[in-house]
Design an enzyme around this catalytic site. Sequence first.
Site, PDB file in Angstrom:
ATOM      1  CB  CYS A 129      17.941  16.624  45.771  1.00 29.80           C
ATOM      2  SG  CYS A 129      18.938  17.241  47.017  1.00 29.80           S
ATOM      3  CE  LYS A 163      23.711   9.762  47.248  1.00 30.69           C
ATOM      4  NZ  LYS A 163      24.782  10.699  47.911  1.00 30.69           N
ATOM      5  N   GLY A 242      24.631   4.747  52.854  1.00 31.26           N
ATOM      6  CA  GLY A 242      23.672   4.917  54.058  1.00 31.26           C
ATOM      7  C   GLY A 242      24.261   4.124  55.380  1.00 31.26           C
ATOM      8  N   GLY A 264      29.185   8.676  54.778  1.00 35.11           N
ATOM      9  CA  GLY A 264      28.241  10.372  54.786  1.00 35.11           C
ATOM     10  C   GLY A 264      28.776  10.774  56.147  1.00 35.11           C
ATOM     11  CB  THR A 265      26.209  10.688  58.350  1.00 43.44           C
ATOM     12  OG1 THR A 265      24.977  10.862  57.319  1.00 43.44           O
ATOM     13  CG2 THR A 265      25.588  10.831  60.158  1.00 43.44           C
TER      14      THR A 265
HETATM   15  C1  LIG Z   1      24.149  17.347  55.225  1.00 43.32           C
HETATM   16  C2  LIG Z   1      24.669  16.506  53.800  1.00 43.32           C
HETATM   17  C3  LIG Z   1      24.045  16.589  52.616  1.00 43.32           C
HETATM   18  C4  LIG Z   1      24.118  15.913  51.609  1.00 43.32           C
HETATM   19  N1  LIG Z   1      24.268  16.740  50.659  1.00 43.32           N
HETATM   20  C5  LIG Z   1      24.050  15.991  49.567  1.00 43.32           C
HETATM   21  C6  LIG Z   1      24.182  16.411  48.075  1.00 43.32           C
HETATM   22  O1  LIG Z   1      24.998  17.432  47.416  1.00 43.32           O
HETATM   23  N2  LIG Z   1      24.124  15.385  46.967  1.00 43.32           N
HETATM   24  C7  LIG Z   1      24.398  13.716  47.274  1.00 43.32           C
HETATM   25  O2  LIG Z   1      23.557  13.659  46.599  1.00 43.32           O
HETATM   26  N3  LIG Z   1      23.933  13.293  48.394  1.00 43.32           N
HETATM   27  C8  LIG Z   1      23.669  14.341  49.429  1.00 43.32           C
HETATM   28  N4  LIG Z   1      23.407  13.993  50.459  1.00 43.32           N
HETATM   29  C9  LIG Z   1      22.994  12.824  50.978  1.00 43.32           C
HETATM   30  C10 LIG Z   1      24.977  11.404  51.313  1.00 43.32           C
HETATM   31  O3  LIG Z   1      25.436  11.762  50.336  1.00 43.32           O
HETATM   32  C11 LIG Z   1      24.300  10.309  51.372  1.00 43.32           C
HETATM   33  O4  LIG Z   1      24.125   9.740  50.634  1.00 43.32           O
HETATM   34  C12 LIG Z   1      23.174  10.019  52.930  1.00 43.32           C
HETATM   35  O5  LIG Z   1      23.948  11.059  53.821  1.00 43.32           O
HETATM   36  C13 LIG Z   1      23.274   8.852  53.438  1.00 43.32           C
HETATM   37  O6  LIG Z   1      24.534   8.438  53.289  1.00 43.32           O
HETATM   38  P1  LIG Z   1      24.913   8.472  55.055  1.00 43.32           P
HETATM   39  O7  LIG Z   1      24.246   7.359  56.153  1.00 43.32           O
HETATM   40  O8  LIG Z   1      26.372   7.837  55.437  1.00 43.32           O
HETATM   41  O9  LIG Z   1      25.453   9.723  55.299  1.00 43.32           O
HETATM   42  C14 LIG Z   1      23.763  14.755  52.181  1.00 43.32           C
HETATM   43  C15 LIG Z   1      23.764  14.230  53.047  1.00 43.32           C
HETATM   44  C16 LIG Z   1      24.434  15.131  54.912  1.00 43.32           C
HETATM   45  C17 LIG Z   1      23.436  14.681  56.096  1.00 43.32           C
END
Ligand SMILES: Cc1cc2nc3c(=O)[nH]c(=O)nc-3n(C[C@H](O)[C@H](O)[C@H](O)COP(=O)(O)O)c2cc1C
Length: 304
Positions: A129, A163, A242, A264-265
């Site tokens: 994180c 992770k 990602g 995620g996003t």
């Molecule tokens: C609002 C938000 C909160 C997130 N909180 C966590 C979290 O608590 N723990 C974690 O391992 N990753 C967290 N992430 C990361 C996502 O799980 C993911 O690995 C990252 O956003 C990349 O993927 P994406 O581009 O599909 O969002 C968070 C991402 C976002 C956008």
Amino acid sequence: MDLSASIGSLRLENPFLTASGTFGYGTDLDGVVDLSLLGGIVTKSVTLRPREGNPPPRICETPAGMLNSIGLENCGLETFASRKLPSLAALPTKVLVSVAGESADEYAAIVERLAYEDAVDGFEINVSCPNVKSGTSFGSDPRLAGSLAARLRRISRKPMIVKLTPSAPDIVEVAKACASEGADGAVVSNTFPGMVIDAKTRKPAVANVTGGLSGPAIRPLALCLLYRVHRSLPEFPLIGSGGICSVEDAAQFFMAGASAVQIGTANFFDPDLLNRLAGDLEEYLAEQGLADFRSLIGSVRLPV
Ligand SMILES: Cc1cc2nc3c(=O)[nH]c(=O)nc-3n(C[C@H](O)[C@H](O)[C@H](O)COP(=O)(O)O)c2cc1C
């Protein structure tokens, strides 16, 4: 068509999971997402004690992505175990609990508490994180990451996925250390460090000053990292994370070596995506003349 996926000892109906922190504790999108269409969900990261997270503003839109500095806001282990876990037991999909901590003792206490809970199908160990002090230190140092994986492995035989952070000086070495200490697989990767400044006010867009960048903007970066880890550790199961927003995006990660992917996003701007992905993958495989999605894994055609 066979969409089933394996991450070490973890078996999934299909290779699509939610990404931690973008899907609450699994039941927040009831009525929007049919969870039986997913391979699994990953909960918001759980810490030993409740966390309020960082002060607002904590989110900002960026070109092709978003910056967040949530700072691991969560209800803490005991509330998670007593109030959230019971409803997770009934979900028609696999449940991975994301675990975060500031010390090895904290990670160990959480895994110990949840190790024999039937609702928990496995753990995702968040050593990555970017929005908390010391949040990436485990994920940046192969020795620390390896010894944490070894310690947690001794506590629970449930599937354990680490992770990884893109901020590690050498993500391949961190992955190797986790693989050799018994992790079932790794997620590549968490958000990338990012910053946005308002040019008029000169203030950073998030109160924490910097945050984690996610969404399509980071897809080629995450894909490249996953490809590098897979090249060095072809037998170690990887989960892509990602900027994945479509089955074609997911396919790129499978070809680079991912055995599954996380969304995620994209959940924020296309909440129906999770309902479509398994069907879209079947269509994509039919177009490609394939019967088993696993034949895509590591299948990128490199120049000769
Ligand atoms: C609002 C938000 C909160 C997130 N909180 C966590 C979290 O608590 N723990 C974690 O391992 N990753 C967290 N992430 C990361 C996502 O799980 C993911 O690995 C990252 O956003 C990349 O993927 P994406 O581009 O599909 O969002 C968070 C991402 C976002 C956008």
